[in-house]
Design an enzyme around this catalytic site. Structure first.
Site, PDB file in Angstrom:
ATOM      1  N   ARG A 132       0.814  -1.219   0.000  1.00  9.74           N
ATOM      2  CA  ARG A 132       0.000   0.000   0.000  1.00  9.74           C
ATOM      3  C   ARG A 132       0.845   1.264   0.000  1.00  9.74           C
ATOM      4  O   ARG A 132       0.534   2.228  -0.684  1.00  9.74           O
ATOM      5  CB  ARG A 132      -0.962   0.003   1.192  1.00  9.74           C
ATOM      6  CG  ARG A 132      -2.109  -0.978   0.999  1.00  9.74           C
ATOM      7  CD  ARG A 132      -3.047  -0.961   2.190  1.00  9.74           C
ATOM      8  NE  ARG A 132      -3.470   0.380   2.515  1.00  9.74           N
ATOM      9  CZ  ARG A 132      -3.479   0.893   3.742  1.00  9.74           C
ATOM     10  NH1 ARG A 132      -3.098   0.175   4.763  1.00  9.74           N
ATOM     11  NH2 ARG A 132      -3.884   2.119   3.956  1.00  9.74           N
TER      12      ARG A 132
ATOM     13  N   HIS B 276     -19.794   8.520   1.785  1.00  6.14           N
ATOM     14  CA  HIS B 276     -20.139   7.172   2.244  1.00  6.14           C
ATOM     15  C   HIS B 276     -21.666   7.049   2.294  1.00  6.14           C
ATOM     16  O   HIS B 276     -22.343   7.951   2.780  1.00  6.14           O
ATOM     17  CB  HIS B 276     -19.545   6.933   3.636  1.00  6.14           C
ATOM     18  CG  HIS B 276     -19.812   5.553   4.146  1.00  6.14           C
ATOM     19  ND1 HIS B 276     -19.175   4.441   3.629  1.00  6.14           N
ATOM     20  CD2 HIS B 276     -20.675   5.097   5.088  1.00  6.14           C
ATOM     21  CE1 HIS B 276     -19.633   3.359   4.246  1.00  6.14           C
ATOM     22  NE2 HIS B 276     -20.532   3.728   5.134  1.00  6.14           N
TER      23      HIS B 276
HETATM   24  C1  GRF Z   1     -21.398   5.425  -3.641  1.00  6.79           C
HETATM   25  O1  GRF Z   1     -22.524   4.847  -3.036  1.00  6.79           O
HETATM   26  C2  GRF Z   1     -20.450   5.990  -2.620  1.00  6.79           C
HETATM   27  O2  GRF Z   1     -21.097   6.519  -1.505  1.00  6.79           O
HETATM   28  C3  GRF Z   1     -19.658   4.771  -2.224  1.00  6.79           C
HETATM   29  O3  GRF Z   1     -19.482   4.058  -3.413  1.00  6.79           O
HETATM   30  C4  GRF Z   1     -20.535   4.377  -4.332  1.00  6.79           C
HETATM   31  C5  GRF Z   1     -19.876   4.904  -5.563  1.00  6.79           C
HETATM   32  O4  GRF Z   1     -20.791   5.160  -6.574  1.00  6.79           O
HETATM   33  N1  GRF Z   1     -18.441   5.152  -1.557  1.00  6.79           N
HETATM   34  P1  GRF Z   1     -20.338   5.930  -7.885  1.00  6.79           P
HETATM   35  O5  GRF Z   1     -19.111   5.190  -8.410  1.00  6.79           O
HETATM   36  O6  GRF Z   1     -20.011   7.353  -7.507  1.00  6.79           O
HETATM   37  O7  GRF Z   1     -21.483   5.829  -8.822  1.00  6.79           O
END
Ligand code: GRF
Length: 210
Positions: free
Chosen positions: A66, A110
């Site tokens: 990482r 999130h």
């Molecule tokens: C979203 O639900 C975000 O909150 C989570 O992953 C998903 C990504 O969706 N972290 P996108 O790739 O922006 O359509």
């Protein structure tokens, strides 16, 4: 004008929402300088290419180093003079080194009301737990998983007949609004971090170098 790097791993709808809001003038003083992905097949990369935005791909498959991986990101971003990194469906934890270089300049979205339901499948976790309200959280990124200081949250109801898909769709609509609002506050210099609290100031209080 602030230079934004967006980190994605997949679909990229939050990236697209930010891009649209910049293009239509809803989100001012922002420019997406580059889209980074750890996954060469991320759908969101196509939107970036179509929009003429630079992309950087460093495949993370089988990369367990990482620290070294993130050092490659740091090097790749160096030319872009990035003010803000927006993690948008970026499925990797970032290292302390990256966080320290971009101190208080990395944010994430999130799909739950943090600190509840961190990590993967947050919407399913909410349904399984039986909460009546869920939503999304935009937060600064620290080295934990979904643990950084909360910038803003939006709520949605959870219905008895919700599936992971239906709740995810309801939350996603709010994510697109929330992310734009949070980036606008950041770009306006209105986010002040005090201990682990983010205070949204009435007026601009800082010139973006926290
Ligand atoms: C979203 O639900 C975000 O909150 C989570 O992953 C998903 C990504 O969706 N972290 P996108 O790739 O922006 O359509």
């Amino acid at each position: 004008m602030i230079n934004i790097a967006i980190f994605i791993s997949g679909r990229g709808s939050n990236f697209l929402a930010l891009l649209k809001n910049i293009e239509t003038g809803v989100l001012k003083n922002c420019r997406i300088a580059v889209v980074f992905s750890n996954n060469e097949h991320a759908k969101g990369l196509e939107y970036a290419t179509k929009a003429g935005i630079d992309t950087i791909v460093i495949p993370s498959k089988n990369r367990h180093d990482r620290a070294e991986y993130d050092r490659q990101i740091i090097t790749a971003l160096a030319d872009y003079n990035i003010d803000l990194i927006c993690l948008a469906g970026y499925m990797r934890l970032v290292t302390e080194e990256l966080i320290n270089i971009y101190k208080n300049r990395i944010i994430n979205i999130h799909p739950a009301l943090l600190p509840s339901f961190t990590g993967l499948h947050a919407q399913k976790q909410a349904i399984d737990y039986g909460v009546k309200i869920s939503g999304c959280t935009v937060h600064f990124v620290d080295s934990g998983m979904d643990t950084g200081a909360v910038i803003l949250q939006k709520t949605v109801p959870v219905y008895d007949n919700d599936t992971e898909e239906s709740l995810s769709a309801r939350i996603l609509e709010q994510e697109h609004i929330a992310y734009t609002e949070a980036v606008a506050l950041y770009a306006d210099g209105r986010l002040k971090i005090s201990n682990r609290k983010v205070i949204v100031t009435e007026n601009k209080w800082v010139d973006l170098k926290y």
